[in-house]
Design an enzyme around this catalytic site. Structure first.
Site, PDB file in Angstrom:
ATOM      1  N   GLN A 130       0.858  -1.195   0.000  1.00  0.00           N
ATOM      2  CA  GLN A 130       0.000   0.000   0.000  1.00  0.00           C
ATOM      3  C   GLN A 130       0.890   1.240   0.000  1.00  0.00           C
ATOM      4  OE1 GLN A 130      -1.463   0.671   3.891  1.00  0.00           O
ATOM      5  NE2 GLN A 130      -3.293   1.789   3.269  1.00  0.00           N
ATOM      6  N   GLY A 131       0.837   2.026  -1.067  1.00  0.00           N
ATOM      7  CA  GLY A 131       1.684   3.216  -1.176  1.00  0.00           C
ATOM      8  C   GLY A 131       0.910   4.477  -0.860  1.00  0.00           C
ATOM      9  N   TYR A 132       0.629   4.699   0.419  1.00  0.00           N
ATOM     10  CA  TYR A 132      -0.092   5.901   0.842  1.00  0.00           C
ATOM     11  C   TYR A 132       0.879   6.917   1.463  1.00  0.00           C
ATOM     12  CZ  TYR A 132      -4.911   3.967   0.511  1.00  0.00           C
ATOM     13  OH  TYR A 132      -6.108   3.466   0.091  1.00  0.00           O
ATOM     14  N   SER A 133       1.526   6.528   2.591  1.00  0.00           N
ATOM     15  CA  SER A 133       2.288   7.505   3.397  1.00  0.00           C
ATOM     16  C   SER A 133       3.516   8.021   2.663  1.00  0.00           C
ATOM     17  CB  SER A 133       2.745   6.857   4.702  1.00  0.00           C
ATOM     18  OG  SER A 133       1.656   6.320   5.381  1.00  0.00           O
ATOM     19  N   SER A 165       4.762  -1.357   4.121  1.00  0.00           N
ATOM     20  CA  SER A 165       4.858  -2.746   4.590  1.00  0.00           C
ATOM     21  C   SER A 165       4.838  -3.679   3.384  1.00  0.00           C
ATOM     22  CB  SER A 165       3.674  -3.105   5.489  1.00  0.00           C
ATOM     23  OG  SER A 165       3.554  -2.176   6.532  1.00  0.00           O
ATOM     24  N   GLU A 248      -8.946  -2.002   5.680  1.00  0.00           N
ATOM     25  CA  GLU A 248      -7.730  -2.219   6.468  1.00  0.00           C
ATOM     26  C   GLU A 248      -8.053  -2.238   7.960  1.00  0.00           C
ATOM     27  OE1 GLU A 248      -4.688   0.785   5.915  1.00  0.00           O
ATOM     28  OE2 GLU A 248      -3.223  -0.374   7.057  1.00  0.00           O
ATOM     29  N   GLU A 378      -5.113   8.668  17.522  1.00  0.00           N
ATOM     30  CA  GLU A 378      -5.796   9.983  17.539  1.00  0.00           C
ATOM     31  C   GLU A 378      -6.712  10.108  16.317  1.00  0.00           C
ATOM     32  OE1 GLU A 378      -2.470   9.605  17.996  1.00  0.00           O
ATOM     33  OE2 GLU A 378      -2.523   9.942  20.161  1.00  0.00           O
TER      34      GLU A 378
HETATM   35  C1  LIG Z   1       3.745  -0.827  11.499  1.00  0.00           C
HETATM   36  C2  LIG Z   1       3.395   0.222  10.474  1.00  0.00           C
HETATM   37  C3  LIG Z   1       3.044  -0.184   9.197  1.00  0.00           C
HETATM   38  C4  LIG Z   1       2.724   0.777   8.227  1.00  0.00           C
HETATM   39  N1  LIG Z   1       2.444   0.358   6.954  1.00  0.00           N
HETATM   40  C5  LIG Z   1       2.155   1.278   6.002  1.00  0.00           C
HETATM   41  C6  LIG Z   1       1.920   0.863   4.653  1.00  0.00           C
HETATM   42  O1  LIG Z   1       1.997  -0.322   4.319  1.00  0.00           O
HETATM   43  N2  LIG Z   1       1.644   1.814   3.736  1.00  0.00           N
HETATM   44  C7  LIG Z   1       1.564   3.132   4.058  1.00  0.00           C
HETATM   45  O2  LIG Z   1       1.273   3.939   3.171  1.00  0.00           O
HETATM   46  N3  LIG Z   1       1.819   3.568   5.317  1.00  0.00           N
HETATM   47  C8  LIG Z   1       2.114   2.672   6.287  1.00  0.00           C
HETATM   48  N4  LIG Z   1       2.378   3.081   7.570  1.00  0.00           N
HETATM   49  C9  LIG Z   1       2.388   4.523   7.868  1.00  0.00           C
HETATM   50  C10 LIG Z   1       1.220   4.980   8.718  1.00  0.00           C
HETATM   51  O3  LIG Z   1       0.012   4.926   8.004  1.00  0.00           O
HETATM   52  C11 LIG Z   1       1.535   6.409   9.190  1.00  0.00           C
HETATM   53  O4  LIG Z   1       2.700   6.349   9.994  1.00  0.00           O
HETATM   54  C12 LIG Z   1       0.403   7.013   9.992  1.00  0.00           C
HETATM   55  O5  LIG Z   1      -0.708   7.257   9.181  1.00  0.00           O
HETATM   56  C13 LIG Z   1       0.814   8.303  10.719  1.00  0.00           C
HETATM   57  O6  LIG Z   1       1.397   9.205   9.832  1.00  0.00           O
HETATM   58  P1  LIG Z   1       2.793   9.895  10.199  1.00  0.00           P
HETATM   59  O7  LIG Z   1       3.749   8.825  10.588  1.00  0.00           O
HETATM   60  O8  LIG Z   1       3.156  10.768   9.061  1.00  0.00           O
HETATM   61  O9  LIG Z   1       2.510  10.742  11.488  1.00  0.00           O
HETATM   62  P2  LIG Z   1       1.843  12.202  11.542  1.00  0.00           P
HETATM   63  O10 LIG Z   1       0.637  12.220  10.670  1.00  0.00           O
HETATM   64  O11 LIG Z   1       2.893  13.209  11.290  1.00  0.00           O
HETATM   65  O12 LIG Z   1       1.359  12.274  13.053  1.00  0.00           O
HETATM   66  C14 LIG Z   1       2.242  12.633  14.127  1.00  0.00           C
HETATM   67  C15 LIG Z   1       1.408  12.703  15.408  1.00  0.00           C
HETATM   68  O13 LIG Z   1       0.408  13.739  15.290  1.00  0.00           O
HETATM   69  C16 LIG Z   1      -0.882  13.195  15.556  1.00  0.00           C
HETATM   70  N5  LIG Z   1      -1.881  13.830  14.686  1.00  0.00           N
HETATM   71  C17 LIG Z   1      -1.759  14.100  13.354  1.00  0.00           C
HETATM   72  N6  LIG Z   1      -2.887  14.659  12.883  1.00  0.00           N
HETATM   73  C18 LIG Z   1      -3.743  14.756  13.928  1.00  0.00           C
HETATM   74  C19 LIG Z   1      -5.087  15.240  14.071  1.00  0.00           C
HETATM   75  N7  LIG Z   1      -5.756  15.740  13.035  1.00  0.00           N
HETATM   76  N8  LIG Z   1      -5.659  15.141  15.294  1.00  0.00           N
HETATM   77  C20 LIG Z   1      -4.994  14.634  16.370  1.00  0.00           C
HETATM   78  N9  LIG Z   1      -3.703  14.170  16.288  1.00  0.00           N
HETATM   79  C21 LIG Z   1      -3.102  14.223  15.081  1.00  0.00           C
HETATM   80  C22 LIG Z   1      -0.774  11.717  15.212  1.00  0.00           C
HETATM   81  O14 LIG Z   1      -1.745  10.945  15.906  1.00  0.00           O
HETATM   82  C23 LIG Z   1       0.647  11.398  15.673  1.00  0.00           C
HETATM   83  O15 LIG Z   1       0.662  11.156  17.066  1.00  0.00           O
HETATM   84  C24 LIG Z   1       2.741   2.160   8.556  1.00  0.00           C
HETATM   85  C25 LIG Z   1       3.109   2.556   9.832  1.00  0.00           C
HETATM   86  C26 LIG Z   1       3.442   1.598  10.791  1.00  0.00           C
HETATM   87  C27 LIG Z   1       3.848   2.059  12.151  1.00  0.00           C
END
Ligand SMILES: Cc1cc2nc3c(=O)[nH]c(=O)nc-3n(C[C@H](O)[C@H](O)[C@H](O)COP(=O)(O)OP(=O)(O)OC[C@H]3O[C@@H](n4cnc5c(N)ncnc54)[C@H](O)[C@@H]3O)c2cc1C
Length: 397
Positions: A130-133, A165, A248, A378
């Protein structure tokens, strides 16, 4: 609701048990299976395992029959998950394909896309990621910077994904890219089905704090996709993206079955460990925590059954998956933190020096990711607040 199993359901359980006995690899149940996840042959073993599941009709039981599933009922789903957890079945290498991409394509894909991809997802022939982040787009995916620019019937994709992942094992990626700019940032995003084996795609490993390699950075340098690889409409990928996220989160809720088993193992740990000659389980404070974990695990599981019923009746998952995801990930983290803390000074040991080859420590370290992957806690709370409780929208978005 009546959770006792009918004769027909017990027959279903017996046939799955018999199949597992016949098909689990030699040594799997008694712990003498020779491969570990660090062996180079392990991913081939996992692909082979998924293919075996498919041939036995056990790869995607909730899917409609026409796509290789069994149209499983709620009770069959429950039995299936219980039995897989009971034998600690090998990991599903195409987890993203079976639980996320496949159901989304069945719901929103074109007939050609279903024809082209679905069977290979369920057989394990094509593994998905999944290429989202991206480095600056996680919780807020509308900030993504990867672009796709039209060139005849092709799209040229440039950018970077992160935390992907299974990216190092995947053949295909369900990828979000910006195709145009609008005042409303959610508009102008398109979903592409991208081939991971082309020259424009480079995957680099990210090593986690437990030393494992589960996810990656993915670099896109003039990677190519075609019109036929677009899911939904150009610039209208936001709702396609959300549909996959709902699948998911509902899938992650299923980890409550694993948690229930891990809770039983935690109770055993408190039976084995002693403090001043007394078994920990006899300590009233520890007993109270155990009851607390049991009650919350059981309550979360019952809530998951209710949500699964809604999903099966409606035909697709909704915002209630956020509840399951929030509950299982937070509870897992709390329970494993506790499992390490009750070990006292032994809690800081690692691998062969630690209890159970550091099973508890490893699960604890892994549990941090569970509250982040698939959307942070969150963000789940925001979804529950807005979509289930009808509270006003998060001001940050
Ligand atoms: C084990 C694991 C597997 C993953 N696999 C994939 C994958 O296969 N494909 C993929 O695309 N991504 C994947 N991810 C990425 C994951 O989806 C992101 O890490 C996640 O969505 C959070 O984004 P970020 O890391 O940029 O944190 P940020 O969005 O920068 O958040 C930082 C902090 O701010 C808080 N925050 C942000 N916005 C808000 C809001 N509006 N209200 C309250 N709090 C807020 C968050 O809760 C967090 O604590 C994976 C992550 C992990 C840990």
């Amino acid at each position: 609701m009546d959770f006792s199993f009918s004769k027909r359901e017990e027959k279903f359980r017996a046939s799955l048990r018999a199949w597992l006995e016949e098909n689990l690899p030699d040594g799997w149940l008694d712990g003498t299976f020779p491969l570990s996840k660090h062996d180079p042959e392990y991913s081939a073993f996992l692909r082979n395992w998924q293919n075996k599941l498919y041939e036995g009709g056990w790869a995607a039981i909730a899917w409609p029959k026409e796509y290789g599933g069994r149209n499983a009922t709620l009770m069959e789903e429950i039995i299936y998950q219980q039995e897989m957890v009971r034998v600690k079945a090998p990991q599903l290498i195409n987890y993203v394909g079976i639980h996320m991409v496949g159901p989304t394509l069945i719901q929103l894909g074109t007939e050609e896309q279903k024809e082209r991809y679905i069977e290979k997802i369920v057989t394990g022939e094509e593994v998905w990621c999944q290429g989202y982040s991206e480095p600056n787009a996680g919780s807020d995916l509308s900030a993504l910077k990867t672009t796709a620019v039209k060139d005849g019937d092709r799209w040229i994709i440039n950018g970077q994904k992160v935390w992907t992942s299974f990216g190092h094992l995947a053949d295909k990626c369900f990828l979000l890219a910006r195709t145009s700019h609008h005042e409303k940032k959610q508009k102008g995003i398109t979903v592409f089905l991208v081939d991971m084996h082309q020259p424009g795609v480079e995957t680099r490993p990210i090593i986690q704090m437990d030393g494992e390699h589960d996810f990656n950075e993915v670099y896109l340098n003039d990677a190519i996709a075609y019109d036929a690889d677009i899911v939904g409409e150009v610039d209208e990928g936001w709702k396609v993206m959300i549909t996959l996220l709902m699948h998911e989160r509902t899938g992650i809720g299923g980890q409550l079955f694993t948690l229930e088993q891990q809770f039983a193992e935690l109770v055993n740990l408190t039976r084995e460990l002693e403090d001043n000659g007394r078994r920990l389980l006899e300590d009233p404070f520890i007993r109270q925590r155990m009851v607390d974990f049991y009650t919350r695990t059981r309550g979360s599981l019952l809530n998951y059954y209710r949500n699964l019923t809604t999903t099966l009746k409606r035909g697709y998952p909704g915002a209630e998956g956020s509840m399951d995801k929030l509950l299982v990930s937070e509870l897992t983290k709390e329970m494993f933190e506790y499992s390490v803390s009750i070990q006292g000074h032994q809690g800081v040991l690692w691998k062969e020096d630690a209890l159970a080859d550091s099973f508890w420590q490893e699960q604890y370290l892994y549990s941090f990711g569970m509250t982040i992957g698939g959307g942070t806690s969150e963000i789940q709370k925001n979804t529950i607040a807005e979509r289930m409780l009808g509270l006003p929208k998060d001001l940050g978005r």
